[in-house]
Design a protein around this motif. Sequence first.
Motif, PDB file in Angstrom:
ATOM      1  N   TYR A  36      11.376 -30.272  22.791  1.00 22.24           N
ATOM      2  CA  TYR A  36      12.545 -31.117  22.977  1.00 22.24           C
ATOM      3  C   TYR A  36      13.576 -30.367  23.816  1.00 22.24           C
ATOM      4  N   ASN A  37      14.506 -31.126  24.397  1.00 24.25           N
ATOM      5  CA  ASN A  37      15.532 -30.497  25.227  1.00 24.25           C
ATOM      6  C   ASN A  37      16.502 -29.647  24.412  1.00 24.25           C
ATOM      7  N   SER A  38      17.030 -30.209  23.328  1.00 17.40           N
ATOM      8  CA  SER A  38      18.149 -29.581  22.617  1.00 17.40           C
ATOM      9  C   SER A  38      17.824 -29.219  21.178  1.00 17.40           C
ATOM     10  N   ASP A 204      20.609 -34.948  21.759  1.00 19.74           N
ATOM     11  CA  ASP A 204      20.443 -34.561  23.158  1.00 19.74           C
ATOM     12  C   ASP A 204      21.070 -35.593  24.103  1.00 19.74           C
ATOM     13  N   TYR A 207      18.342 -37.674  26.271  1.00 15.45           N
ATOM     14  CA  TYR A 207      17.658 -38.680  25.463  1.00 15.45           C
ATOM     15  C   TYR A 207      18.617 -39.797  25.057  1.00 15.45           C
TER      16      TYR A 207
END
Length: 219
Positions: A36-38, A204, A207
């Motif tokens: 995931y990004n964050s 995020d 998202y």
Amino acid sequence: MVKIELIQGDCLDEIGKIQGDFIIVTDPPFNIGYKYNSYKDNLKEDKYYEMLDLLFRGREFVVIHYPEQLYKLSHQLGAFPEKVISWVYNSNTAKQHRDIAFFGVKPDMRKGKQDYKNPKDKRIAKRISEGKTARLYDWWNINQVKNVSKAKTCHPCQMPLKVMENIITILPEDKIIVDPFMGSGTTGVACANLNRNFIGIELDEAYFEIAEKRINENL
């Protein structure tokens, strides 16, 4: 008119601020190393279940997870689901299904519809000719969102819309649906399609923007 509220932030900070009668409907991070990004999807096991405990304890919720993790979650909470539905799919991985567990709320399976499994049976053929359908069973064969699908976003774990629509259809209509791990917004899209009030929380920024766009396009 359906009410949609989208919040960018940490669900553990935001969930306690929600007013009204609500049911959490979510597929949380599975803690199996998704990128995931964050969010780092590799918490220590005790920390992972502590997070879910803080989110779910004392609340009505529907959670999508692998069976082994649901057993551990039940043990953590000291609570057991009212209903469990299996979502099955074809994939090239060792895991071929996830379970959908309803805690503190009983779904009304009669409100959901699906095709009959035995259409060649004369009695069933007659019902089909009359425009009738079967009630939902507890075994949903629904394909995952493939990377080649036009519906696929950059979110690594996008839920199929049909799964979320099935869940929301069989839940009480007077409750707000809350997804604290909104991701790409599929739960919100399902709520928009079904005219259900929805609150989505996503950590995020990228998202969140994807979810916001998808949900607004379906209002």
